[in-house]
Design a protein around this motif. Sequence first.
Motif, short mmCIF file in Angstrom:
data_model
loop_
_atom_site.label_atom_id
_atom_site.label_comp_id
_atom_site.label_asym_id
_atom_site.label_seq_id
_atom_site.Cartn_x
_atom_site.Cartn_y
_atom_site.Cartn_z
N ILE A 278 0.81 -1.22 0.00
CA ILE A 278 0.00 0.00 0.00
C ILE A 278 0.85 1.27 0.00
CG2 ILE A 278 -0.23 0.23 2.52
CD1 ILE A 278 -3.25 0.80 1.97
N TYR A 279 2.05 1.18 0.55
CA TYR A 279 2.95 2.34 0.50
C TYR A 279 3.24 2.74 -0.94
CZ TYR A 279 7.48 4.62 0.02
OH TYR A 279 8.50 5.45 -0.39
N PHE A 280 3.57 1.75 -1.77
CA PHE A 280 3.92 2.04 -3.16
C PHE A 280 2.73 2.60 -3.93
CE2 PHE A 280 7.08 -0.93 -1.68
CZ PHE A 280 8.27 -0.43 -2.22
N TRP A 281 1.54 2.09 -3.64
CA TRP A 281 0.35 2.62 -4.29
C TRP A 281 0.05 4.03 -3.80
CZ3 TRP A 281 -1.11 0.93 -8.66
CH2 TRP A 281 -0.95 -0.41 -9.00
N GLY A 282 0.31 4.28 -2.52
CA GLY A 282 0.12 5.62 -1.98
C GLY A 282 1.03 6.63 -2.66
N VAL A 283 2.28 6.24 -2.89
CA VAL A 283 3.22 7.12 -3.58
C VAL A 283 2.77 7.35 -5.02
CG1 VAL A 283 5.59 7.34 -4.43
CG2 VAL A 283 5.16 6.47 -2.12
N ALA A 284 2.30 6.29 -5.69
CA ALA A 284 1.82 6.44 -7.06
C ALA A 284 0.63 7.40 -7.12
CB ALA A 284 1.43 5.08 -7.63
N ILE A 285 -0.29 7.27 -6.17
CA ILE A 285 -1.45 8.16 -6.12
C ILE A 285 -1.01 9.59 -5.82
CG2 ILE A 285 -3.56 8.70 -4.83
CD1 ILE A 285 -3.93 5.65 -4.49
N SER A 286 -0.02 9.75 -4.95
CA SER A 286 0.49 11.08 -4.63
C SER A 286 1.05 11.76 -5.88
CB SER A 286 1.58 10.99 -3.56
OG SER A 286 1.05 10.48 -2.35
N PHE A 287 1.82 11.03 -6.68
CA PHE A 287 2.34 11.58 -7.93
C PHE A 287 1.20 11.92 -8.89
CE2 PHE A 287 6.62 10.29 -6.82
CZ PHE A 287 7.42 11.13 -7.57
N LEU A 288 0.24 11.00 -9.01
CA LEU A 288 -0.83 11.15 -9.98
C LEU A 288 -1.78 12.29 -9.63
CD1 LEU A 288 -2.18 9.97 -12.52
CD2 LEU A 288 -3.45 8.43 -11.01
N VAL A 289 -2.11 12.43 -8.35
CA VAL A 289 -3.10 13.43 -7.93
C VAL A 289 -2.46 14.77 -7.57
CG1 VAL A 289 -4.86 13.95 -6.20
CG2 VAL A 289 -4.68 11.64 -7.13
N LEU A 290 -1.34 14.72 -6.82
CA LEU A 290 -0.74 15.95 -6.32
C LEU A 290 0.30 16.54 -7.27
CD1 LEU A 290 -0.24 14.83 -2.60
CD2 LEU A 290 -2.16 16.11 -3.58
#
Length: 243
Positions: free
Chosen positions: A197-209
């Motif tokens: 979930i950490y890696f997905w959280g980072v991916a979402i952070s890049f994608l959204v933020l």
Amino acid sequence: MMKASAFEFRFRYLIHTVVYVLGFTTPWNKWLHLDTVRTWQWLAWLLARQGWLSFSVATNVVLVVGIAWAIKAAWLRTWGAAYLGSGVVQDASMHGDRIVAAGPYRYMRNPLYWGTFVHTLALALLMLPSGAIFSIVILGLFQLRLIGGEEAFLTAKLGEPYKEYCSKVPRFFPSFRPQVPAAAVRPAWGVAILGEIYFWGVAISFLVLGWRYNAILIMQGVLVSLGISLVARAFVPKPQVRG
């Protein structure tokens, strides 16, 4: 190949964290008065300097690359963990009870380590250039040590079947076609997503933020993702040792 010690393997997550922290804080920058811009901006400036793109367009191009790297890293690690087992992935000890010739392991031998390295490339965009180079080089070498240690361990445990598997499946770069028949392994996708979930959280952070063009904001997303992952680890089942 260089082989990691049992200590390095046991504390591999902590070692990764320390290297990332040093990469983001770059204490040597204050001592040596080095760079002051993020690698993201620096790469965009290099592209714009060639006259092919404006700086704003180049900034978006680098961001898209970072998003792609972050998503690829999360997918590779989740795909590998789904077949290997998140408990095994997170365990402090090496496991060598069987060959997992299924999922990504039919195309490459080390999808988890490759995913981590690609993840490092994404994070490096948020660091100062000297921190980015430091993290990529140090963690690249560390991945090689971990791979060397695991492969030596598996060779000793599994013998000729593992050597035959290694002779067919690439160590680093995936083949375009599966190199071995699929083993009867059922992927555990839910637990794998939880474990990564950490890696997905980072991916979402890049994608959204990322579209706010603020590296600090993405870095905050990285920290939140790390915190969530530490809680999620408590819900990942412990590995079952097979005889």
